[in-house]
Write a protein that holds these residues in place. Structure first.
Motif, PDB file in Angstrom:
ATOM      1  N   ALA A  31      42.193  76.714  24.329  1.00  0.00           N
ATOM      2  CA  ALA A  31      43.298  75.754  25.210  1.00  0.00           C
ATOM      3  C   ALA A  31      42.834  74.228  24.927  1.00  0.00           C
ATOM      4  N   ALA A  32      41.776  73.899  24.500  1.00  0.00           N
ATOM      5  CA  ALA A  32      41.360  72.664  24.137  1.00  0.00           C
ATOM      6  C   ALA A  32      42.140  72.150  22.662  1.00  0.00           C
ATOM      7  N   GLU A  33      42.421  73.110  22.027  1.00  0.00           N
ATOM      8  CA  GLU A  33      43.037  72.799  20.751  1.00  0.00           C
ATOM      9  C   GLU A  33      44.556  72.918  20.838  1.00  0.00           C
ATOM     10  N   GLY A  34      45.024  73.133  21.976  1.00  0.00           N
ATOM     11  CA  GLY A  34      46.549  73.111  22.276  1.00  0.00           C
ATOM     12  C   GLY A  34      47.081  74.343  22.436  1.00  0.00           C
ATOM     13  N   ALA A  35      46.376  75.587  22.310  1.00  0.00           N
ATOM     14  CA  ALA A  35      47.083  76.948  22.685  1.00  0.00           C
ATOM     15  C   ALA A  35      47.292  77.080  24.196  1.00  0.00           C
ATOM     16  N   LYS A  36      48.493  77.911  24.121  1.00  0.00           N
ATOM     17  CA  LYS A  36      48.649  78.670  25.678  1.00  0.00           C
ATOM     18  C   LYS A  36      47.849  79.706  25.612  1.00  0.00           C
ATOM     19  N   VAL A  37      47.180  80.273  26.617  1.00  0.00           N
ATOM     20  CA  VAL A  37      46.296  81.169  26.619  1.00  0.00           C
ATOM     21  C   VAL A  37      46.536  82.465  27.657  1.00  0.00           C
ATOM     22  N   VAL A  38      46.561  83.634  27.092  1.00  0.00           N
ATOM     23  CA  VAL A  38      46.651  84.762  28.042  1.00  0.00           C
ATOM     24  C   VAL A  38      45.113  85.195  28.255  1.00  0.00           C
ATOM     25  N   VAL A  39      44.569  85.182  29.392  1.00  0.00           N
ATOM     26  CA  VAL A  39      43.026  85.462  29.622  1.00  0.00           C
ATOM     27  C   VAL A  39      43.131  86.868  30.165  1.00  0.00           C
ATOM     28  N   ILE A  63      41.524  76.067  32.844  1.00  0.00           N
ATOM     29  CA  ILE A  63      42.356  75.757  31.756  1.00  0.00           C
ATOM     30  C   ILE A  63      43.540  74.625  32.344  1.00  0.00           C
ATOM     31  N   ARG A  64      44.090  75.232  33.543  1.00  0.00           N
ATOM     32  CA  ARG A  64      45.323  74.513  34.108  1.00  0.00           C
ATOM     33  C   ARG A  64      44.628  73.206  34.689  1.00  0.00           C
ATOM     34  N   ALA A  65      43.567  73.045  35.008  1.00  0.00           N
ATOM     35  CA  ALA A  65      42.893  71.943  35.700  1.00  0.00           C
ATOM     36  C   ALA A  65      42.778  70.817  34.814  1.00  0.00           C
ATOM     37  N   ALA A  66      42.455  71.135  33.550  1.00  0.00           N
ATOM     38  CA  ALA A  66      42.386  70.263  32.314  1.00  0.00           C
ATOM     39  C   ALA A  66      43.750  69.961  31.649  1.00  0.00           C
ATOM     40  N   GLY A  67      44.815  70.428  32.219  1.00  0.00           N
ATOM     41  CA  GLY A  67      45.973  70.187  31.733  1.00  0.00           C
ATOM     42  C   GLY A  67      46.703  71.126  30.881  1.00  0.00           C
ATOM     43  N   GLY A  68      45.970  72.296  30.482  1.00  0.00           N
ATOM     44  CA  GLY A  68      46.491  73.325  29.695  1.00  0.00           C
ATOM     45  C   GLY A  68      47.286  74.337  30.446  1.00  0.00           C
ATOM     46  N   GLU A  69      47.930  75.339  29.643  1.00  0.00           N
ATOM     47  CA  GLU A  69      48.413  76.654  30.239  1.00  0.00           C
ATOM     48  C   GLU A  69      47.694  77.831  29.745  1.00  0.00           C
ATOM     49  N   ALA A  70      47.958  78.488  30.912  1.00  0.00           N
ATOM     50  CA  ALA A  70      47.282  80.182  30.828  1.00  0.00           C
ATOM     51  C   ALA A  70      47.730  80.922  31.782  1.00  0.00           C
ATOM     52  N   VAL A  71      47.585  82.070  31.606  1.00  0.00           N
ATOM     53  CA  VAL A  71      47.897  83.168  32.695  1.00  0.00           C
ATOM     54  C   VAL A  71      46.877  84.312  32.679  1.00  0.00           C
ATOM     55  N   ALA A  72      46.640  84.897  33.704  1.00  0.00           N
ATOM     56  CA  ALA A  72      45.585  85.874  33.688  1.00  0.00           C
ATOM     57  C   ALA A  72      46.199  87.476  33.666  1.00  0.00           C
ATOM     58  N   HIS A  73      45.588  88.063  32.871  1.00  0.00           N
ATOM     59  CA  HIS A  73      45.862  89.519  32.562  1.00  0.00           C
ATOM     60  C   HIS A  73      44.711  90.581  32.854  1.00  0.00           C
ATOM     61  N   ASN A  74      44.985  91.373  33.942  1.00  0.00           N
ATOM     62  CA  ASN A  74      43.877  92.076  34.160  1.00  0.00           C
ATOM     63  C   ASN A  74      44.129  93.665  33.960  1.00  0.00           C
ATOM     64  N   GLY A  75      44.845  94.051  32.895  1.00  0.00           N
ATOM     65  CA  GLY A  75      45.001  95.201  32.609  1.00  0.00           C
ATOM     66  C   GLY A  75      43.882  95.737  31.749  1.00  0.00           C
ATOM     67  N   ASP A  76      43.904  96.862  31.467  1.00  0.00           N
ATOM     68  CA  ASP A  76      42.764  97.816  30.710  1.00  0.00           C
ATOM     69  C   ASP A  76      43.367  97.790  29.163  1.00  0.00           C
ATOM     70  N   ILE A  77      42.828  97.160  28.364  1.00  0.00           N
ATOM     71  CA  ILE A  77      43.346  96.932  27.049  1.00  0.00           C
ATOM     72  C   ILE A  77      42.868  98.317  26.079  1.00  0.00           C
ATOM     73  N   ALA A  78      42.044  99.084  26.705  1.00  0.00           N
ATOM     74  CA  ALA A  78      41.871 100.275  25.886  1.00  0.00           C
ATOM     75  C   ALA A  78      42.703 101.527  26.414  1.00  0.00           C
ATOM     76  N   THR A  79      43.604 100.996  27.146  1.00  0.00           N
ATOM     77  CA  THR A  79      44.831 102.025  27.378  1.00  0.00           C
ATOM     78  C   THR A  79      46.052 101.532  26.561  1.00  0.00           C
ATOM     79  N   ASP A  80      46.906 102.320  26.316  1.00  0.00           N
ATOM     80  CA  ASP A  80      48.292 102.107  25.525  1.00  0.00           C
ATOM     81  C   ASP A  80      49.043 101.266  26.466  1.00  0.00           C
ATOM     82  N   ALA A  81      49.165 101.536  27.791  1.00  0.00           N
ATOM     83  CA  ALA A  81      49.863 100.794  28.752  1.00  0.00           C
ATOM     84  C   ALA A  81      49.259  99.485  28.821  1.00  0.00           C
ATOM     85  N   GLY A  82      47.987  99.242  28.847  1.00  0.00           N
ATOM     86  CA  GLY A  82      47.175  97.997  29.073  1.00  0.00           C
ATOM     87  C   GLY A  82      47.595  96.956  28.049  1.00  0.00           C
ATOM     88  N   ALA A  83      47.423  97.827  26.797  1.00  0.00           N
ATOM     89  CA  ALA A  83      47.417  96.763  25.614  1.00  0.00           C
ATOM     90  C   ALA A  83      48.887  96.404  25.379  1.00  0.00           C
TER      91      ALA A  83
END
Length: 306
Positions: A31-39, A63-83
């Motif tokens: 984020a500090a280097e300009g990326a928008k981030v999915v956390v 990230i947002r407080a510092a002026g960046g853009e981000a969104v949270a993702h709480n899915g289980d990436i070890a499942t096909d649906a989560g990934a």
């Protein structure tokens, strides 16, 4: 929020296991280097138990407080649906995905004779399957983009470990998973290069929930003002560079990184060899093997071996 170099301006990065430790440091650095981030983070305990949305959301808010853009993702990436939803979250929220950092994991350490099947399966699932599934869904998106004439400048950074490169006593499941990630990295780099995708791996050493007990036993805490060699933030600059267009042409590599040190790992290469030109007898094969071992470099010791 953005640094003067801004290596990732206009890019969208997804980071798994980004609520704490290395993943958190990577998300903030991207984020500090300009990326928008999915956390992405499930908020599990060190052994994979429980869930919580707080860790991912806290990183997003920072990230947002510092002026960046981000969104949270709480899915289980070890499942096909989560990934799949991880990739979809990037596309639906920011319209693109450029960088994937596979980082999520936990530990269930046991000596082999005490390592039960559930502990083996759980660690292999989160580390190895948790790398494969996000990579597969991201790669499918990038291949489709390339076939549509929109060849991406895509980057994947996988997270292996010294345990996966050398082995680690009491971590048979973790070491096997991390070694598998190296193999997956090499294959993905070879298969996806034609579609504009570069895939590399890091083997980091840093103080996180997974390692803090080990480092507390072996290393003194730095004095105030001293360089903290074990801070996870030391690893993230290499991850940012590998996730940016600046690393053009670098793919299929493994980097060990710790403190201020970066090492290119050279992996398995042919060493001394002997060819009889015919089938060996067992005794001949053993004699030849011993002679070859006498000419070969000694392997580095397994972590924790005495």
């Amino acid at each position: 929020m953005t640094s003067s170099t801004a290596l990732c301006t206009g890019r969208v990065a997804a980071v798994t296991g980004a609520g704490r430790g290395l993943g958190r440091a990577h998300a903030l650095a991207l984020a500090a280097e300009g990326a928008k981030v999915v956390v992405n983070d499930l908020g599990v305990g060190i052994d994979g138990s429980g869930t919580a949305t707080g860790p991912a959301q806290e990183v997003v808010e920072r990230i947002r407080a510092a002026g960046g853009e981000a969104v949270a993702h709480n899915g289980d990436i070890a499942t096909d649906a989560g990934a799949a939803s991880l990739v979809a979250t990037a596309l639906d929220t920011f319209g693109r995905l450029d960088t994937l950092v596979n980082n999520a994991g936990f530990l269930r350490d046991r000596m082999l004779v005490n390592l039960d099947e559930d502990d083996w399966d759980a660690v292999m699932r989160v580390h190895l399957k948790g790398h494969f599934l996000p990579l597969r869904h991201a790669a499918a998106h990038w291949r489709a983009e390339a076939k549509a004439g929109r060849t991406p400048c895509a980057r994947v950074i996988n997270t292996s470990s010294g345990a996966g490169l050398l082995g680690s006593v009491g971590q048979g499941n973790y070491a096997a998973a991390k070694a598998g990630i190296v193999g997956l990295t090499l294959v993905a780099a070879a298969e996806m290069g034609r579609y504009g995708v570069q895939v590399n791996a890091i083997a980091p050493a840093a103080r996180t929930r997974m390692t803090e007990d080990t480092f507390a036993q072996t290393m003194a805490a730095p004095a105030e003002g001293e360089f903290d060699a074990m801070a996870p933030e030391n690893v993230s600059p290499l991850v940012v560079w590998l996730g940016s267009p600046a690393c053009e042409g670098v793919s299929g590599r493994v980097f060990e990184t710790e403190g201020g040190r970066i090492t290119v790992m050279e992996g398995w290469r042919p060493g001394p060899t002997a060819d009889k030109g015919a089938r060996w007898s067992p005794a001949e094969a053993g004699e030849a093997a011993l002679k070859l071992l006498g000419r070969a470099e000694a392997p580095q010791p397994v972590y924790g071996a005495r």
